[in-house]
Motif scaffolding. Structure first.
Motif, PDB file in Angstrom:
ATOM      1  N   THR A   2     -35.007 -16.853 -51.452  1.00 53.39           N
ATOM      2  CA  THR A   2     -35.012 -16.767 -52.910  1.00 53.39           C
ATOM      3  C   THR A   2     -34.916 -18.167 -53.493  1.00 53.39           C
ATOM      4  O   THR A   2     -34.171 -19.003 -52.990  1.00 53.39           O
ATOM      5  N   GLU A  17     -41.884  -8.857 -55.317  1.00 53.51           N
ATOM      6  CA  GLU A  17     -41.146  -8.275 -56.439  1.00 53.51           C
ATOM      7  C   GLU A  17     -42.006  -7.324 -57.255  1.00 53.51           C
ATOM      8  O   GLU A  17     -41.501  -6.362 -57.817  1.00 53.51           O
ATOM      9  N   LEU A  23     -35.671  -8.717 -56.768  1.00 57.38           N
ATOM     10  CA  LEU A  23     -34.747  -8.911 -55.652  1.00 57.38           C
ATOM     11  C   LEU A  23     -33.350  -9.209 -56.171  1.00 57.38           C
ATOM     12  O   LEU A  23     -32.353  -8.789 -55.578  1.00 57.38           O
ATOM     13  N   GLU A  24     -33.253  -9.917 -57.282  1.00 53.26           N
ATOM     14  CA  GLU A  24     -31.948 -10.227 -57.879  1.00 53.26           C
ATOM     15  C   GLU A  24     -31.250  -8.949 -58.340  1.00 53.26           C
ATOM     16  O   GLU A  24     -30.043  -8.794 -58.157  1.00 53.26           O
ATOM     17  N   GLU A  25     -31.986  -8.004 -58.911  1.00 55.02           N
ATOM     18  CA  GLU A  25     -31.397  -6.737 -59.342  1.00 55.02           C
ATOM     19  C   GLU A  25     -30.911  -5.929 -58.141  1.00 55.02           C
ATOM     20  O   GLU A  25     -29.872  -5.285 -58.202  1.00 55.02           O
ATOM     21  N   LYS A  26     -31.649  -5.969 -57.053  1.00 50.93           N
ATOM     22  CA  LYS A  26     -31.219  -5.264 -55.836  1.00 50.93           C
ATOM     23  C   LYS A  26     -29.924  -5.876 -55.302  1.00 50.93           C
ATOM     24  O   LYS A  26     -29.024  -5.157 -54.865  1.00 50.93           O
ATOM     25  N   LYS A  27     -29.827  -7.184 -55.358  1.00 52.47           N
ATOM     26  CA  LYS A  27     -28.612  -7.868 -54.918  1.00 52.47           C
ATOM     27  C   LYS A  27     -27.430  -7.469 -55.803  1.00 52.47           C
ATOM     28  O   LYS A  27     -26.345  -7.176 -55.309  1.00 52.47           O
ATOM     29  N   ARG A  28     -27.656  -7.458 -57.115  1.00 54.59           N
ATOM     30  CA  ARG A  28     -26.595  -7.044 -58.043  1.00 54.59           C
ATOM     31  C   ARG A  28     -26.160  -5.615 -57.760  1.00 54.59           C
ATOM     32  O   ARG A  28     -24.979  -5.293 -57.811  1.00 54.59           O
ATOM     33  N   TRP A  29     -27.097  -4.707 -57.475  1.00 57.99           N
ATOM     34  CA  TRP A  29     -26.784  -3.304 -57.187  1.00 57.99           C
ATOM     35  C   TRP A  29     -25.921  -3.196 -55.930  1.00 57.99           C
ATOM     36  O   TRP A  29     -24.931  -2.474 -55.899  1.00 57.99           O
ATOM     37  N   ARG A  30     -26.292  -3.926 -54.887  1.00 59.74           N
ATOM     38  CA  ARG A  30     -25.504  -3.884 -53.645  1.00 59.74           C
ATOM     39  C   ARG A  30     -24.090  -4.411 -53.885  1.00 59.74           C
ATOM     40  O   ARG A  30     -23.116  -3.862 -53.356  1.00 59.74           O
ATOM     41  N   GLN A  31     -23.950  -5.459 -54.695  1.00 53.81           N
ATOM     42  CA  GLN A  31     -22.626  -5.992 -55.014  1.00 53.81           C
ATOM     43  C   GLN A  31     -21.815  -4.964 -55.799  1.00 53.81           C
ATOM     44  O   GLN A  31     -20.625  -4.775 -55.540  1.00 53.81           O
TER      45      GLN A  31
END
Length: 138
Positions: A2, A17, A23-31
């Motif tokens: 990234t 994307e 990809l940033e939204e997916k990372k936020r969701w996992r967090q």
């Protein structure tokens, strides 16, 4: 893989994307999901129920929805730390709580406006007197 903030994305990341979403939204969701998983069981169960409701009736856009979910995690983490009971968070009517909660977010405000617009249109159609500003909204 990234890019750093302000750095342009590679062509590969751009196409990825487009296919999979941000990809940033997916990372936020996992967090967010990791935060929920760390909550005490009763708070986690309540958040998961709230999440299900929001998935059906809440904002559907990525960034707006993620901000809302992160705020849910903040609220429940603080409540768990303070020992606030679940009913102390939701009150007697969980639907009233979640509707008021969603109204604080842009798409939640849109729903409130559309409800008011709908109610006003039905009132006009029924011949009820309505304020003049409602008549210009349709």
């Amino acid at each position: 893989m990234t890019p750093e903030p302000g750095e342009p994305k590679s062509r590969y990341l751009h196409y990825l994307e487009i296919l999979t979403g941000s990809l940033e939204e997916k990372k936020r969701w996992r967090q967010y999901k990791a935060r929920v998983k760390r909550l005490p069981d009763d708070y986690r169960i309540a958040v998961e129920a709230l999440e299900r409701y929001l998935m059906h009736f809440g904002p559907a856009d990525g960034p707006g929805a993620m901000t809302m979910y992160e705020d849910v995690a903040d609220l429940f983490e603080r409540s768990a730390a303070d020992g606030t009971p679940i009913r102390g968070i939701f009150g007697d009517d969980p639907v009233e709580f979640v509707e008021a909660f969603m109204a604080n977010y842009p798409l939640g405000q849109y729903r409130a406006r559309e409800r008011a617009r709908f109610t006003s249109a039905v009132a006009r159609a029924a011949g009820d007197a309505t304020p003049s500003r409602d008549r210009t909204q349709t």
